[in-house]
Design an enzyme around this catalytic site. Structure first.
Site, PDB file in Angstrom:
ATOM      1  N   ASN A 143       5.986 -76.435 -42.557  1.00  0.00           N
ATOM      2  CA  ASN A 143       6.252 -77.218 -41.362  1.00  0.00           C
ATOM      3  C   ASN A 143       7.585 -76.820 -40.734  1.00  0.00           C
ATOM      4  O   ASN A 143       8.647 -77.076 -41.286  1.00  0.00           O
ATOM      5  CB  ASN A 143       6.244 -78.709 -41.736  1.00  0.00           C
ATOM      6  CG  ASN A 143       6.714 -79.597 -40.597  1.00  0.00           C
ATOM      7  OD1 ASN A 143       6.778 -79.180 -39.459  1.00  0.00           O
ATOM      8  ND2 ASN A 143       7.046 -80.826 -40.936  1.00  0.00           N
ATOM      9  N   CYS A 144       7.532 -76.229 -39.562  1.00  0.00           N
ATOM     10  CA  CYS A 144       8.746 -75.763 -38.887  1.00  0.00           C
ATOM     11  C   CYS A 144       9.722 -76.901 -38.615  1.00  0.00           C
ATOM     12  O   CYS A 144      10.941 -76.730 -38.731  1.00  0.00           O
ATOM     13  CB  CYS A 144       8.365 -75.093 -37.562  1.00  0.00           C
ATOM     14  SG  CYS A 144       9.764 -74.597 -36.546  1.00  0.00           S
ATOM     15  N   PHE A 145       9.196 -78.085 -38.250  1.00  0.00           N
ATOM     16  CA  PHE A 145      10.086 -79.170 -37.852  1.00  0.00           C
ATOM     17  C   PHE A 145      10.530 -80.055 -39.013  1.00  0.00           C
ATOM     18  O   PHE A 145      11.186 -81.063 -38.805  1.00  0.00           O
ATOM     19  CB  PHE A 145       9.443 -80.008 -36.735  1.00  0.00           C
ATOM     20  CG  PHE A 145       9.677 -79.416 -35.379  1.00  0.00           C
ATOM     21  CD1 PHE A 145      10.739 -79.825 -34.603  1.00  0.00           C
ATOM     22  CD2 PHE A 145       8.863 -78.413 -34.893  1.00  0.00           C
ATOM     23  CE1 PHE A 145      10.983 -79.262 -33.359  1.00  0.00           C
ATOM     24  CE2 PHE A 145       9.086 -77.834 -33.663  1.00  0.00           C
ATOM     25  CZ  PHE A 145      10.156 -78.263 -32.895  1.00  0.00           C
ATOM     26  N   LYS A 160      15.561 -82.674 -35.247  1.00  0.00           N
ATOM     27  CA  LYS A 160      15.348 -81.378 -34.617  1.00  0.00           C
ATOM     28  C   LYS A 160      14.598 -81.541 -33.298  1.00  0.00           C
ATOM     29  O   LYS A 160      13.495 -82.086 -33.261  1.00  0.00           O
ATOM     30  CB  LYS A 160      14.565 -80.480 -35.574  1.00  0.00           C
ATOM     31  CG  LYS A 160      14.324 -79.057 -35.087  1.00  0.00           C
ATOM     32  CD  LYS A 160      13.733 -78.253 -36.246  1.00  0.00           C
ATOM     33  CE  LYS A 160      13.286 -76.874 -35.828  1.00  0.00           C
ATOM     34  NZ  LYS A 160      12.758 -76.099 -36.959  1.00  0.00           N
TER      35      LYS A 160
END
Length: 245
Positions: A143-145, A160
């Site tokens: 998960n990037c976030f 973020k």
């Protein structure tokens, strides 16, 4: 100093595979010298999960997810980006894309230069952003976030707001990123399970059109350029969509 002229493609919503095809085509055209530097903003419809180009592992159930945000139980698209990074859920967000060969220096220097216009644009809206800092093991989180790296921009409370990814071919750069605006908490939990991020808290009077206008103004200052608004032509659309056939 004479200002460069960049193309500004007006905002539009489209399926993720189409948006990524547009970004790839713009990169290829600019790399071959057939197209100027370009700035654009867009959204993903239907909602989608985008995977980084090199991201090998992701939950198998992502391939069969549906969303009831519209009441129709639409399938959640799963799309691979031409850029790196980890998975991003594109729902309630705004995506920006910069395609240029006018930024010298390393990959990190290019990130920093492009992020300048994002920081300045949001500052003009009364929102201060700073760079994130990667924590140990972040690369293993799909998960990037869920985490922020030095290429990401965070709010004062640590949440973020913008996650970016880049593809570089020689001097030509494609950098695009997701700006979290109105995420659906239930859908996010459905996709990422226990992984959560701090909900973003933005001033109530900030809407998508206002954000885009502020970021365009900031980009003109940051890149010493002026924009020429030019939608994609019928011929350009045909060339882009032919690559998907």
């Amino acid at each position: 100093m004479v200002k460069q002229v960049w193309r500004l493609i007006p905002y539009f919503a489209a399926a993720g595979k189409i948006q990524m095809a547009v970004d790839r085509w713009l990169l290829e055209q600019h790399e071959s010298g057939k197209h100027p530097s370009t700035l654009r903003f867009y959204t993903w419809s239907p909602p989608a999960i985008s995977l980084g180009y090199h991201q090998k592992k992701y939950p198998e159930f992502w391939e069969n997810l549906t969303t009831n945000l519209t009441g129709d139980g639409d399938k959640l698209d799963l799309v691979r980006r031409p850029s790196g990074g980890r998975a991003v859920l594109h729902q309630g967000d705004l995506t920006y894309a910069v395609i240029t060969s006018e930024i010298p220096g390393s990959r990190l220097q290019a990130y920093t230069k492009i992020c300048e216009f994002l920081i300045a644009g949001w500052r003009s809206l009364g929102v201060e952003l700073s760079y994130g800092q990667a924590v140990r093991g972040y690369i293993h989180n799909p998960n990037c976030f869920a985490t922020a790296t030095g290429a990401d921009l965070i709010l004062a409370d640590g949440s973020k707001l913008i996650g970016s990814a880049q593809l570089r071919r020689g001097k030509t750069i494609l950098q695009h990123g997701s700006i979290i605006l109105h995420p659906d908490a239930d859908l996010f939990k459905q996709v990422f399970g226990k992984d959560t991020f701090t909900p973003v808290k933005l001033p109530e009077n900030i809407h998508r059109e206002k954000i885009i206008d502020a970021l365009i103004t900031a980009a003109c200052d940051s890149f010493n350029m002026q924009v020429e608004i030019q939608p994609l032509s019928e011929i350009e659309w045909k060339n882009i969509l032919d690559k998907l056939a």
